[in-house]
Design an enzyme around this catalytic site. Structure first.
Site, PDB file in Angstrom:
ATOM      1  N   CYS A   5      43.554  48.414  40.669  1.00 33.67           N
ATOM      2  CA  CYS A   5      42.799  49.241  39.716  1.00 33.67           C
ATOM      3  C   CYS A   5      41.345  49.376  40.157  1.00 33.67           C
ATOM      4  CB  CYS A   5      42.889  48.639  38.309  1.00 33.67           C
ATOM      5  SG  CYS A   5      42.031  49.649  37.094  1.00 33.67           S
ATOM      6  N   CYS A  53      38.890  49.630  37.261  1.00 30.29           N
ATOM      7  CA  CYS A  53      38.542  48.348  36.627  1.00 30.29           C
ATOM      8  C   CYS A  53      37.628  47.519  37.529  1.00 30.29           C
ATOM      9  CB  CYS A  53      39.782  47.508  36.342  1.00 30.29           C
ATOM     10  SG  CYS A  53      41.213  48.399  35.777  1.00 30.29           S
ATOM     11  N   ASP A  54      37.922  47.479  38.821  1.00 25.83           N
ATOM     12  CA  ASP A  54      37.299  46.473  39.690  1.00 25.83           C
ATOM     13  C   ASP A  54      36.353  47.033  40.745  1.00 25.83           C
ATOM     14  OD1 ASP A  54      38.796  44.562  38.332  1.00 25.83           O
ATOM     15  OD2 ASP A  54      40.502  44.792  39.678  1.00 25.83           O
TER      16      ASP A  54
END
Ligand code: NAP
Length: 336
Positions: A156, A159-160
């Site tokens: 992701c 997300c990261d």
């Protein structure tokens, strides 16, 4: 077989059973999954005045919620963030009365109706079900992956990606996800190295053009990752050239794995017919092997896996559930 056109009736239907023998509330339709397919099914079902419950799983919004920008969903010519699109799907479903609950389904019993759906926090019953559990990222299955998952290995970028400001990352894969997310990662990382097992990308041409023109992106062709290296943190990957068999190490601070998806069918394995890859088998009306259980989205689609396609199958599944229940109610009225 001739299919009758479906007429959506906005009047509430007479329902012979509103509660089952144990007193649990019985929904007309339980939708398992809160991505584009499930939430579109919820929009159609609640507009047809079915008492509709959506169990979203632990990740409401499905895959778009983890996507930076969706540029190919019609109606948004400038693109829309995946999170925004997911929230819009949900509020549209709730506007017409669907109940959306964050709960993860752990078991189902489709052997008799009302069907039983067990989730982490409660048990639910439904006269019909739409399975829309989607698919999750496939893992590489190499040493180091499990150890560093969530702290150096990710699927992701949304997300990261932020954690890799001015760092170097490796992206594994050559499909739309790898290339789109690789491009996204260049916003943060100083270098994005795509490791792909062939010498041609599978990704859509427009992504390829953008990636090849991006000065921060580099490609390692005909290579597979064999190990993720590091002591406390990820420091590199060992790759093998599939043509020569030679191995080498690419230094990196993080690894993003985009090598396709695995359908979310674990809890349905003994209840519904699956194909050899684990996808739920459906006919072109989104019927599964169990009458009254319908399916939509990526959990039955190894091929297209687009938000617009998932939404379309969600609409069909809900219309078919409505048709199924109308016939059932008519029959039970005649009998009663
Ligand atoms: P995908 O299209 O199946 O691509 C998977 C990639 O990973 C392929 O390049 C494949 O290589 C490679 N791969 C598979 N197994 C591997 C392994 N064990 N080791 C190394 N490499 C491996 O999956 P995806 O990119 O996640 O896309 C899934 C679907 O979502 C597609 O239909 C895609 O179009 C769609 N999608 C669309 C968008 C968009 O349009 N905005 C964005 C993301 C995803 P080969 O090429 O050699 O098979």
């Amino acid at each position: 077989m001739k299919i009758q056109p479906l007429v959506m009736d906005l009047e509430p239907k007479a329902r012979p059973e509103e509660a089952d023998a144990e007193g649990a509330e019985v929904y007309d339709l339980i939708i398992i999954g809160g991505g584009p397919a499930g939430l579109t099914a919820a929009i159609y079902a609640s507009r047809a005045r079915l008492k509709t419950l959506v169990l979203t799983g632990s990740l409401p919004g499905g895959q778009p919620a983890n996507t930076d920008v969706v540029e190919n969903y019609p109606g948004f010519p400038e693109g829309i963030t995946g999170m925004d699109l997911a929230q819009r799907f949900q509020s549209q479903a709730e506007r017409f009365g669907a109940e959306v609950v964050i709960d993860e389904v752990t078991a189902v019993d489709f052997s008799e109706r009302p069907f039983t759906v067990r989730a982490r926090s409660a048990m639910y019953r439904g006269q019909s079900v739409v399975v829309a559990t989607g698919a999750v990222p496939r893992r590489l299955g190499v040493p180091g992956e499990d150890r560093f998952y969530g702290r150096g290995v990710s699927a992701c970028a949304t997300c990261d990606g932020f954690f890799y400001k001015d760092k170097r990352v490796v992206v594994v894969g050559g499909g739309d996800s790898a290339i789109a997310e690789g491009i996204f990662l260049t916003r943060f990382a100083r270098e994005v190295i795509v490791v792909h097992r062939r010498d041609q990308l599978r990704a859509t041409k427009i992504y390829q053009e953008q990636a090849f023109a991006n000065p921060k992106m580099r490609f390692v062709w005909n290579a597979v990752v064999e190990e993720i290296l590091g002591e406390q943190t990820v420091t590199g990957v060992r790759v093998r050239d599939v043509k020569t068999g030679e191995t080498s190490i690419i230094e990196t601070d993080g690894v993003f794995v985009y090598i396709g998806m695995v359908p979310g069918t674990e809890v349905f394995a003994d209840q519904l017919e699956l194909d050899e890859a684990g996808y739920i088998v459906a006919d072109r009306h989104q019927h599964t092997s169990v009458p009254g259980v319908f399916v939509a989205g990526d959990v039955q689609d190894p091929e297209y896996r687009q938000v617009v396609v998932a939404a379309g199958t969600g609409a069909v599944a809900a219309m078919e559930a409505e048709r199924f229940l109308s016939e059932y109610w008519q029959t039970s009225h005649q009998e009663g």
